[in-house]
Design a protein around this motif. Structure first.
Motif, PDB file in Angstrom:
ATOM      1  N   SER A  68      17.575   6.960   5.532  1.00 36.66           N
ATOM      2  CA  SER A  68      17.725   5.527   5.296  1.00 36.66           C
ATOM      3  C   SER A  68      17.209   4.747   6.485  1.00 36.66           C
ATOM      4  O   SER A  68      17.353   5.168   7.630  1.00 36.66           O
ATOM      5  CB  SER A  68      19.203   5.178   5.050  1.00 36.66           C
ATOM      6  N   PHE A  69      16.630   3.587   6.195  1.00 36.12           N
ATOM      7  CA  PHE A  69      16.188   2.675   7.246  1.00 36.12           C
ATOM      8  C   PHE A  69      17.087   1.446   7.305  1.00 36.12           C
ATOM      9  O   PHE A  69      16.711   0.445   7.908  1.00 36.12           O
ATOM     10  CB  PHE A  69      14.746   2.237   6.995  1.00 36.12           C
ATOM     11  N   GLY A  70      18.248   1.532   6.681  1.00 44.70           N
ATOM     12  CA  GLY A  70      19.102   0.362   6.590  1.00 44.70           C
ATOM     13  C   GLY A  70      20.396   0.436   7.363  1.00 44.70           C
ATOM     14  O   GLY A  70      21.283  -0.381   7.150  1.00 44.70           O
ATOM     15  N   HIS A  71      20.513   1.411   8.269  1.00 43.57           N
ATOM     16  CA  HIS A  71      21.782   1.586   8.956  1.00 43.57           C
ATOM     17  C   HIS A  71      22.105   0.421   9.883  1.00 43.57           C
ATOM     18  O   HIS A  71      23.274   0.128  10.143  1.00 43.57           O
ATOM     19  CB  HIS A  71      21.748   2.887   9.759  1.00 43.57           C
ATOM     20  N   GLN A 120      15.724   8.943  -4.859  1.00 46.03           N
ATOM     21  CA  GLN A 120      15.720  10.054  -3.923  1.00 46.03           C
ATOM     22  C   GLN A 120      14.476   9.986  -3.051  1.00 46.03           C
ATOM     23  O   GLN A 120      13.492   9.313  -3.374  1.00 46.03           O
ATOM     24  CB  GLN A 120      15.745  11.394  -4.676  1.00 46.03           C
ATOM     25  N   GLY A 121      14.529  10.715  -1.942  1.00 49.31           N
ATOM     26  CA  GLY A 121      13.369  10.861  -1.076  1.00 49.31           C
ATOM     27  C   GLY A 121      12.871   9.549  -0.503  1.00 49.31           C
ATOM     28  O   GLY A 121      13.632   8.704  -0.036  1.00 49.31           O
ATOM     29  N   ILE A 122      11.544   9.360  -0.556  1.00 49.44           N
ATOM     30  CA  ILE A 122      10.930   8.182   0.034  1.00 49.44           C
ATOM     31  C   ILE A 122      11.350   6.921  -0.697  1.00 49.44           C
ATOM     32  O   ILE A 122      11.433   5.837  -0.093  1.00 49.44           O
ATOM     33  CB  ILE A 122       9.390   8.339   0.024  1.00 49.44           C
ATOM     34  N   TYR A 123      11.649   7.019  -1.986  1.00 46.64           N
ATOM     35  CA  TYR A 123      12.079   5.844  -2.738  1.00 46.64           C
ATOM     36  C   TYR A 123      13.454   5.377  -2.250  1.00 46.64           C
ATOM     37  O   TYR A 123      13.718   4.182  -2.155  1.00 46.64           O
ATOM     38  CB  TYR A 123      12.127   6.168  -4.234  1.00 46.64           C
ATOM     39  N   LEU A 129      15.376   0.207   3.219  1.00 46.42           N
ATOM     40  CA  LEU A 129      14.605  -0.676   4.091  1.00 46.42           C
ATOM     41  C   LEU A 129      14.586  -2.094   3.531  1.00 46.42           C
ATOM     42  O   LEU A 129      14.759  -3.070   4.273  1.00 46.42           O
ATOM     43  CB  LEU A 129      13.182  -0.151   4.249  1.00 46.42           C
ATOM     44  N   ALA A 130      14.383  -2.206   2.208  1.00 46.12           N
ATOM     45  CA  ALA A 130      14.369  -3.529   1.586  1.00 46.12           C
ATOM     46  C   ALA A 130      15.732  -4.208   1.701  1.00 46.12           C
ATOM     47  O   ALA A 130      15.816  -5.415   1.988  1.00 46.12           O
ATOM     48  CB  ALA A 130      13.972  -3.399   0.112  1.00 46.12           C
ATOM     49  N   LEU A 131      16.803  -3.461   1.497  1.00 51.22           N
ATOM     50  CA  LEU A 131      18.138  -4.035   1.610  1.00 51.22           C
ATOM     51  C   LEU A 131      18.430  -4.488   3.036  1.00 51.22           C
ATOM     52  O   LEU A 131      19.022  -5.551   3.264  1.00 51.22           O
ATOM     53  CB  LEU A 131      19.183  -3.014   1.152  1.00 51.22           C
ATOM     54  N   ALA A 132      18.005  -3.679   4.016  1.00 46.41           N
ATOM     55  CA  ALA A 132      18.235  -4.045   5.415  1.00 46.41           C
ATOM     56  C   ALA A 132      17.438  -5.286   5.791  1.00 46.41           C
ATOM     57  O   ALA A 132      17.937  -6.164   6.514  1.00 46.41           O
ATOM     58  CB  ALA A 132      17.860  -2.878   6.327  1.00 46.41           C
ATOM     59  N   GLN A 133      16.193  -5.390   5.315  1.00 43.47           N
ATOM     60  CA  GLN A 133      15.390  -6.575   5.596  1.00 43.47           C
ATOM     61  C   GLN A 133      16.015  -7.818   4.973  1.00 43.47           C
ATOM     62  O   GLN A 133      15.979  -8.902   5.563  1.00 43.47           O
ATOM     63  CB  GLN A 133      13.977  -6.378   5.067  1.00 43.47           C
ATOM     64  N   MET A 134      16.584  -7.658   3.798  1.00 41.68           N
ATOM     65  CA  MET A 134      17.253  -8.775   3.144  1.00 41.68           C
ATOM     66  C   MET A 134      18.422  -9.266   3.995  1.00 41.68           C
ATOM     67  O   MET A 134      18.604 -10.479   4.192  1.00 41.68           O
ATOM     68  CB  MET A 134      17.744  -8.358   1.763  1.00 41.68           C
ATOM     69  N   MET A 135      19.223  -8.323   4.519  1.00 42.68           N
ATOM     70  CA  MET A 135      20.348  -8.703   5.358  1.00 42.68           C
ATOM     71  C   MET A 135      19.871  -9.326   6.668  1.00 42.68           C
ATOM     72  O   MET A 135      20.480 -10.268   7.186  1.00 42.68           O
ATOM     73  CB  MET A 135      21.215  -7.484   5.645  1.00 42.68           C
ATOM     74  N   PHE A 136      18.762  -8.824   7.204  1.00 40.40           N
ATOM     75  CA  PHE A 136      18.228  -9.366   8.444  1.00 40.40           C
ATOM     76  C   PHE A 136      17.856 -10.833   8.290  1.00 40.40           C
ATOM     77  O   PHE A 136      18.254 -11.692   9.096  1.00 40.40           O
ATOM     78  CB  PHE A 136      17.021  -8.545   8.885  1.00 40.40           C
ATOM     79  N   PRO A 250      15.882  -3.250  11.232  1.00 45.84           N
ATOM     80  CA  PRO A 250      15.694  -1.880  10.750  1.00 45.84           C
ATOM     81  C   PRO A 250      14.734  -1.075  11.612  1.00 45.84           C
ATOM     82  O   PRO A 250      14.900   0.119  11.789  1.00 45.84           O
ATOM     83  CB  PRO A 250      15.132  -2.088   9.344  1.00 45.84           C
ATOM     84  N   THR A 251      13.697  -1.734  12.170  1.00 46.48           N
ATOM     85  CA  THR A 251      12.739  -0.993  12.968  1.00 46.48           C
ATOM     86  C   THR A 251      13.164  -0.887  14.420  1.00 46.48           C
ATOM     87  O   THR A 251      12.557  -0.168  15.194  1.00 46.48           O
ATOM     88  CB  THR A 251      11.378  -1.692  12.916  1.00 46.48           C
TER      89      THR A 251
END
Length: 257
Positions: A68-71, A120-123, A129-136, A250-251
């Motif tokens: 995940s990229f949303g932690h 699953q996987g990359i999806y 990532l999209a959810l984390a960007q939204m929160m950002f 996220p990044t």
């Protein structure tokens, strides 16, 4: 009549490993107790905060096998809610602000898990990532977070209304206690039957299907790993009296599963 159970070589090795691990933990705690007298306490608090965040990252990536990229969203949510409550209500004690931040992070982790675990996987990684960007962008543009300037003037308060956290030394030991408790909870979780099931799901997908285990079981892992992640951040508003939404991107943090 007493009976003795013979220990197998594997059991003996495990016991020795457990003793060495316990001795290592005791040595590290002893070092942490004297560390603020030889190093800058604020820097050490920052180290402990991001170390706890890394533990939360490992809880999801290393044990549940979810990339995940949303932690960082949990990190920001807990910190913002804790800082807002402490700044808005000066009489609020730090532990109550922490509980509010915990609840906010758990709710967000549950929502993220319910949405992201459908892929699953990359999806799965791209959804997080999209959810984390939204929160950002939400935290940057929301007026109650201070926008890009972040929160300022957040009081440290008094723990349980008795212990003042104004000095860096007392604040350090409070952060250290939170880190030790959080780390102990994580260790207990991953070695529980629940944690073993999740590791089995990560290791062998085919065996998971044969055993009849639901893949959505890891959804419940998100509320478990989100509180440690935000705890790493929730001390920042009280420690440095400020909190900026620019930091938990996220990044800007390690990707988590």
């Amino acid at each position: 009549m007493s009976t003795t159970t013979a220990l197998t070589p594997a059991m003996k090795l495990q016991r020795r490993a457990n003793r060495r691990r316990s001795a290592l933990y005791l040595v590290l705690i002893a070092i942490a107790l004297v560390a603020p007298f030889v190093a800058y306490p604020v820097f050490l608090m920052k180290v402990l905060c991001f170390a706890l965040f890394a533990c939360a990252f490992n809880l999801l990536l290393g044990y549940a096998g979810l990339l995940s990229f949303g932690h960082a969203a949990f990190l920001a949510t807990g910190g913002c809610f804790t800082g807002i409550m402490l700044a808005s209500y000066p009489g609020l004690t730090p532990e109550l602000g922490i509980l509010i931040g915990t609840f906010a992070a758990v709710v967000l982790g549950t929502l993220f898990g319910a949405l992201a675990i459908r892929r699953q996987g990359i999806y799965f990684a791209m959804v997080t990532l999209a959810l984390a960007q939204m929160m950002f962008f939400f935290f940057v543009q929301a007026p109650f977070t201070g926008g890009e300037d972040g929160l300022h003037g957040v009081p440290r308060g008094e723990l349980f209304g008795l212990i003042s956290l104004k000095s860096n030394l007392s604040m350090y030991y409070f952060v250290l206690a939170v880190f030790v408790i959080g780390f102990a909870i994580i260790q207990r979780t991953v070695h529980s039957p629940y944690g073993q099931v999740l590791k089995a799901i990560r290791e062998n997908e085919a065996a998971r299907r044969v055993a009849g285990l639901q893949r959505r079981c890891p959804t419940s892992w998100w509320p478990s790993c989100s509180p440690p992640a935000w705890r790493a951040w929730r001390a920042r508003p009280r420690r440095w009296s400020s909190s900026s939404p620019r930091l938990p991107t996220p990044t800007g943090t390690c990707p988590a599963r």
